[in-house]
Design an enzyme around this catalytic site. Structure first.
Site, PDB file in Angstrom:
ATOM      1  N   TYR A  32       7.101  28.524  -3.429  1.00 33.54           N
ATOM      2  CA  TYR A  32       8.820  29.010  -3.516  1.00 33.54           C
ATOM      3  C   TYR A  32       9.184  28.370  -4.864  1.00 33.54           C
ATOM      4  CZ  TYR A  32       8.593  24.167  -5.945  1.00 33.54           C
ATOM      5  OH  TYR A  32       8.210  23.118  -6.757  1.00 33.54           O
ATOM      6  N   LYS A 146       3.057  27.559  -7.841  1.00 30.50           N
ATOM      7  CA  LYS A 146       4.022  26.282  -7.150  1.00 30.50           C
ATOM      8  C   LYS A 146       3.907  26.774  -6.397  1.00 30.50           C
ATOM      9  CE  LYS A 146       9.555  26.259  -8.723  1.00 30.50           C
ATOM     10  NZ  LYS A 146       8.894  25.052  -9.272  1.00 30.50           N
ATOM     11  N   GLU A 178       2.291  18.197 -18.116  1.00 31.84           N
ATOM     12  CA  GLU A 178       3.961  18.593 -17.849  1.00 31.84           C
ATOM     13  C   GLU A 178       4.861  16.838 -16.977  1.00 31.84           C
ATOM     14  OE1 GLU A 178       4.418  21.294 -15.039  1.00 31.84           O
ATOM     15  OE2 GLU A 178       2.590  20.885 -13.649  1.00 31.84           O
ATOM     16  N   LEU A 202       2.222  24.345 -14.171  1.00 32.89           N
ATOM     17  CA  LEU A 202       3.143  25.095 -13.769  1.00 32.89           C
ATOM     18  C   LEU A 202       3.975  25.485 -15.211  1.00 32.89           C
ATOM     19  CD1 LEU A 202       4.609  26.505 -11.459  1.00 32.89           C
ATOM     20  CD2 LEU A 202       6.535  25.743 -11.622  1.00 32.89           C
TER      21      LEU A 202
END
Ligand code: PDD
Length: 286
Positions: A32, A146, A178, A202
């Protein structure tokens, strides 16, 4: 009326239906993107579409549209929904077929869904900052994709939320990776530092925009891992994401970051991003 895009066609939201054997629904077998919309225009759309393409290739999924086709479809969706400020969500799954782990044959086509969401910018958080909580990063080793599989992220975010925090700062052992749905930066002696874009994070589009803005404005950036301890001793901490933009993190595990107020470098980066957003409103289509 709210419109959604399903496999290249527009439907009123309630009429759009997906199969219960869609592999996205059953396995999270899909990818996505969330693209920010300001003044009715998509921000950094080319970077999002190129990340989509790279996620697709990494999971051996056929991206059914070229970037120009994607842009035309998403712009039409934004226009139909009269979206001014908010986001476009799009996802691509490996299609619907009887449940089996191995991929279906190539006659099963990917299922594409996109819809828009209208929301306000996080003004209060941008100004005053947010709290965060350290949470062990238990996700898989391909966080660069993702993917629709977000359970590791959800569990971390929920833990943070249950303790009144906006974001979870994920760490593998001592190393900060992250956020649950953002990238994390620290600032020490004027140098901005963030985890390198490898398989453990990511590579956020906002992260990439912020790094370029720093480089273009003589702010030194180091893409190098840092520890929880280094974060706790940083002059500033901030997070970035499409929906959150650039937010100061002023408290971690109930300890203030420096003096507990948003720092000068973070505020400068917010200002630089603001100019990019303003510039978007001046671009005319044609
Ligand atoms: N999340 N890291 C993770 C794990 C994320 O889920 C996100 C974004 C980011 C920031 O990426 P970007 O700057 O491209 O938004 C980093 C989106 C917004 C979401 O899942 O809603």
């Amino acid at each position: 009326m709210e419109w959604v895009l399903l496999n290249g066609e527009f439907f009123p939201r309630k009429e759009a239906k997906v199969d219960i054997e869609d592999r996205g629904y059953q396995f999270g077998d899909g990818i996505y993107e969330v693209i920010r919309v300001y003044h009715g225009k998509m921000f950094a759309v080319d970077q999002h579409l190129s990340r989509l393409q790279s996620s697709a290739e990494k999971i051996f999924l056929q991206n059914p549209y070229t970037n120009d086709e994607w842009k035309a479809l998403l712009e039409e969706l934004i226009d139909k929904n009269e979206l001014d400020g908010g986001s476009v969500y799009l996802q691509l799954t490996r299609g619907a077929s009887p449940r089996a782990h191995a991929f279906p044959d190539s006659s099963v086509l990917p299922v594409v869904v996109a819809y828009t969401k209208s929301f306000e910018r996080p003004d209060k958080e941008r100004k005053y900052g947010v709290k965060a909580l350290f949470v062990e990063d238990i996700r898989w080793l391909r966080c660069d994709i993702k993917s629709l599989n977000l359970l590791g992220n959800l569990l971390a975010k929920q833990k943070a939320a249950s303790e009144g925090c906006y974001e979870a700062v994920l760490h593998r052992g001592e190393t900060v990776t992250e956020g649950a749905s953002s990238n994390i930066f620290i600032v020490k002696n004027g140098v901005v530092q963030t985890h390198p874009a490898n398989n453990l994070i990511l590579n956020g589009i906002t992260r990439q925009v912020v790094i370029s803005l720093c480089q273009a404005n003589s702010i030194q950036v180091d893409e190098k891992p840092f520890t929880k301890q280094e974060l706790l001793q940083a002059d500033e901490v901030f997070l970035t994401s499409t929906t959150s933009e650039v937010l100061p993190v002023v408290e971690v595990n109930e300890k203030p970051v420096a003096d507990g107020k948003p720092g000068a470098v973070t505020l400068k980066i917010q200002e630089l991003l603001e100019k990019e957003i303003e510039a978007l409103s001046k671009i005319t289509e044609g």
